[in-house]
Scaffold this active site. Sequence first.
Site, mmCIF file in Angstrom:
data_model
loop_
_atom_site.group_PDB
_atom_site.id
_atom_site.type_symbol
_atom_site.label_atom_id
_atom_site.label_comp_id
_atom_site.label_asym_id
_atom_site.label_seq_id
_atom_site.Cartn_x
_atom_site.Cartn_y
_atom_site.Cartn_z
ATOM 1 N N LYS A 111 12.623 21.420 -76.709
ATOM 2 C CA LYS A 111 12.407 19.968 -76.634
ATOM 3 C C LYS A 111 11.405 19.643 -75.527
ATOM 4 O O LYS A 111 10.474 18.872 -75.734
ATOM 5 C CB LYS A 111 13.749 19.269 -76.347
ATOM 6 C CG LYS A 111 13.616 17.839 -75.869
ATOM 7 C CD LYS A 111 14.950 17.219 -75.606
ATOM 8 C CE LYS A 111 15.337 16.964 -74.184
ATOM 9 N NZ LYS A 111 14.465 16.260 -73.293
ATOM 10 N N ASN A 112 11.605 20.233 -74.366
ATOM 11 C CA ASN A 112 10.768 19.860 -73.225
ATOM 12 C C ASN A 112 9.360 20.428 -73.300
ATOM 13 O O ASN A 112 8.501 20.063 -72.501
ATOM 14 C CB ASN A 112 11.434 20.273 -71.905
ATOM 15 C CG ASN A 112 12.631 19.394 -71.598
ATOM 16 O OD1 ASN A 112 12.884 18.412 -72.300
ATOM 17 N ND2 ASN A 112 13.370 19.739 -70.553
ATOM 18 N N CYS A 141 17.650 5.906 -65.933
ATOM 19 C CA CYS A 141 18.306 6.379 -67.146
ATOM 20 C C CYS A 141 19.665 6.915 -66.739
ATOM 21 O O CYS A 141 20.090 6.748 -65.601
ATOM 22 C CB CYS A 141 17.476 7.428 -67.855
ATOM 23 S SG CYS A 141 17.446 8.975 -67.000
ATOM 24 N N ARG A 182 15.102 7.954 -61.474
ATOM 25 C CA ARG A 182 13.889 8.548 -62.049
ATOM 26 C C ARG A 182 12.653 7.671 -61.844
ATOM 27 O O ARG A 182 12.094 7.117 -62.794
ATOM 28 C CB ARG A 182 14.095 8.879 -63.527
ATOM 29 C CG ARG A 182 15.154 9.932 -63.719
ATOM 30 C CD ARG A 182 15.344 10.313 -65.148
ATOM 31 N NE ARG A 182 14.616 11.512 -65.506
ATOM 32 C CZ ARG A 182 14.764 12.128 -66.676
ATOM 33 N NH1 ARG A 182 15.565 11.647 -67.578
ATOM 34 N NH2 ARG A 182 14.106 13.217 -66.944
ATOM 35 N N ASP A 199 19.029 21.227 -66.179
ATOM 36 C CA ASP A 199 19.462 20.966 -67.554
ATOM 37 C C ASP A 199 20.574 21.917 -68.020
ATOM 38 O O ASP A 199 21.134 21.725 -69.099
ATOM 39 C CB ASP A 199 18.266 21.064 -68.520
ATOM 40 C CG ASP A 199 17.324 19.874 -68.385
ATOM 41 O OD1 ASP A 199 17.673 18.901 -67.682
ATOM 42 O OD2 ASP A 199 16.230 19.912 -68.980
ATOM 43 N N ARG A 204 19.684 14.036 -79.285
ATOM 44 C CA ARG A 204 18.359 13.880 -78.678
ATOM 45 C C ARG A 204 17.692 15.239 -78.477
ATOM 46 O O ARG A 204 16.465 15.333 -78.533
ATOM 47 C CB ARG A 204 18.473 13.216 -77.299
ATOM 48 C CG ARG A 204 18.609 11.707 -77.312
ATOM 49 C CD ARG A 204 18.504 11.184 -75.894
ATOM 50 N NE ARG A 204 17.420 11.872 -75.211
ATOM 51 C CZ ARG A 204 17.393 12.184 -73.918
ATOM 52 N NH1 ARG A 204 18.390 11.834 -73.134
ATOM 53 N NH2 ARG A 204 16.380 12.825 -73.392
HETATM 54 C C1 UD1 Z 1 11.767 17.070 -67.016
HETATM 55 C C2 UD1 Z 1 12.601 17.398 -68.235
HETATM 56 C C3 UD1 Z 1 14.077 17.210 -67.931
HETATM 57 C C4 UD1 Z 1 14.460 18.036 -66.714
HETATM 58 C C5 UD1 Z 1 13.526 17.740 -65.537
HETATM 59 C C6 UD1 Z 1 13.767 18.650 -64.339
HETATM 60 C C7 UD1 Z 1 11.117 16.814 -70.061
HETATM 61 C C8 UD1 Z 1 10.861 15.942 -71.224
HETATM 62 N N1 UD1 Z 1 12.205 16.537 -69.325
HETATM 63 O O1 UD1 Z 1 12.006 15.690 -66.720
HETATM 64 O O2 UD1 Z 1 14.829 17.637 -69.062
HETATM 65 O O3 UD1 Z 1 15.786 17.743 -66.341
HETATM 66 O O4 UD1 Z 1 12.156 17.901 -65.936
HETATM 67 O O5 UD1 Z 1 13.611 19.962 -64.698
HETATM 68 O O6 UD1 Z 1 10.396 17.765 -69.809
HETATM 69 N N2 UD1 Z 1 10.724 12.081 -59.513
HETATM 70 C C9 UD1 Z 1 10.265 11.152 -58.613
HETATM 71 N N3 UD1 Z 1 9.090 10.506 -58.875
HETATM 72 C C10 UD1 Z 1 8.356 10.768 -60.004
HETATM 73 C C11 UD1 Z 1 8.836 11.734 -60.917
HETATM 74 C C12 UD1 Z 1 10.028 12.378 -60.643
HETATM 75 O O7 UD1 Z 1 10.899 10.891 -57.602
HETATM 76 O O8 UD1 Z 1 7.301 10.154 -60.187
HETATM 77 C C13 UD1 Z 1 12.017 12.757 -59.254
HETATM 78 C C14 UD1 Z 1 13.039 12.489 -60.355
HETATM 79 O O9 UD1 Z 1 13.694 11.258 -60.150
HETATM 80 C C15 UD1 Z 1 13.942 13.682 -60.223
HETATM 81 C C16 UD1 Z 1 12.972 14.795 -59.817
HETATM 82 O O10 UD1 Z 1 11.809 14.161 -59.307
HETATM 83 O O11 UD1 Z 1 14.884 13.468 -59.217
HETATM 84 C C17 UD1 Z 1 12.585 15.708 -60.953
HETATM 85 O O12 UD1 Z 1 11.977 14.979 -61.972
HETATM 86 P P1 UD1 Z 1 10.847 15.558 -62.935
HETATM 87 O O13 UD1 Z 1 10.560 16.989 -62.599
HETATM 88 O O14 UD1 Z 1 9.708 14.616 -62.962
HETATM 89 O O15 UD1 Z 1 11.611 15.496 -64.327
HETATM 90 P P2 UD1 Z 1 11.070 14.916 -65.691
HETATM 91 O O16 UD1 Z 1 9.656 15.346 -65.914
HETATM 92 O O17 UD1 Z 1 11.405 13.482 -65.786
#
Ligand code: UD1
Length: 418
Positions: free
Chosen positions: A22-23, A116, A121, A305, A397
């Site tokens: 998925k990711n 979410c 996030r 995850d 999902r």
């Molecule tokens: C992706 C994965 C999700 C997984 C996560 C961490 C997809 C579609 N989803 O989510 O399944 O759990 O990586 O491995 O690939 N953060 C900030 N600011 C930002 C972006 C992120 O503070 O602009 C924080 C988030 O709130 C979280 C952490 O960074 O606490 C990790 O998030 P991130 O690595 O961005 O996860 P996703 O890309 O949303």
Amino acid sequence: MEGFRVIGGEKIRGKARVQSAKNAVLPILAAAILPEGEIVIRDCPDIRDVYAMAGILGKLGCACQWNAGKMRIDPAGLHHWEMPDELSKQIRSSIFLLGPILGRLRRATVTYPGGCEIGIRPIDLHLKGLRALGVSIVEDGGVIYCDGMSMRAGDVYFDYPSVGATENVMMAAALLPGVTTVHNAAREPEVIDLQDFINAMGGRVRGAGTQLIEIEGVKALHGADYTPIPDRIAAGTLLCAAAMTGGEIELTNVRPWDLVPVCDKLREMGCRVIDGRSTVALAAPERLRAFSQLQTNPHPGFPTDMQAQMLAAACVAEGTSVIVENVFENRLTHVADLCRMGADIRVNGRTAVVTGVPGLHGMTVSARDLRGGAALVLAALAAKGESTVEHIELVDRGYERLEETLTALGGKIFRVQR
Ligand code: UD1
């Protein structure tokens, strides 16, 4: 609302083929708007997040066709740069359409995706990355207006290796003249898969899998035929199902290397795990043993995850296991339902202390997020008696017909309307 009715106590055993990740697929679908030719994604998983992403691509003007696991995307008709409000909210991953829309149309508008189920996030890192490429961004009333008319290659430093923000910059920079560098980039296997996909379209990206990614912009990208990597989280979930029910399983279409942190913990719990070239086999002990400590961290740390599923496994292991969730701030919501099933878990902030019990009992429980929902399904499979897991639309999902996979492995699990 749909649920799973589960009659616990059956051993999960047999052979299963793991779906594509998925990711990996979600950013690949986002990147599919970048080229001039048609994209074919093979082995595209039949999951709700993919339907949602294809729906967004359709609204933006792309033609998406899905047939027998093969997704065709023709981005020639892409003309909308405004992501409709309700669609941005439907799927959080819509945030990484910002990069490719800017790459193609030099402007993009999106509603702030908000929080979410698993945490606030924020998207500050996504916006920081795009600003470093010369995008001017105005946030007004929950709407983010991005003007990319002055976009240029740049140097991006992330304070935290965000997966989505890294991918966003890779996609935004793929068509920008010059070399963009991402420092402290996310190193997840799915980031490497996105690099491989962009390069399959004629792009020039290197370094994914390390902390430094370089994107050399090209004038145009062409169509491609691509198969994403297998889903390490779906694989880990099935391994946990066998481990928790005293079963035995062989998974095909896996990359054992991506499963090292999960298999290491399962070995610590007493499972026999044997890696093949593209297979992993697991045989569970009569009773699992607790693991000392599990801390979630960015790759190559333990994947967040898989935290909920390992926590479910710890519930029936002998001894006390400690789990620390470092990546998301609100990712222990499955604990309350597991306790109602008889688990002994104490939570303090981001730490859960799990004292294993000899057995769980069946109960009506409710999924609150994708992986937490999967953890409840695992607990129900291992529990004595009947359970219902409600709100499995959240599980859908990310898992392709999980009940069919588990039924083929000997589980008693049925999809029911509630
Ligand atoms: C992706 C994965 C999700 C997984 C996560 C961490 C997809 C579609 N989803 O989510 O399944 O759990 O990586 O491995 O690939 N953060 C900030 N600011 C930002 C972006 C992120 O503070 O602009 C924080 C988030 O709130 C979280 C952490 O960074 O606490 C990790 O998030 P991130 O690595 O961005 O996860 P996703 O890309 O949303």
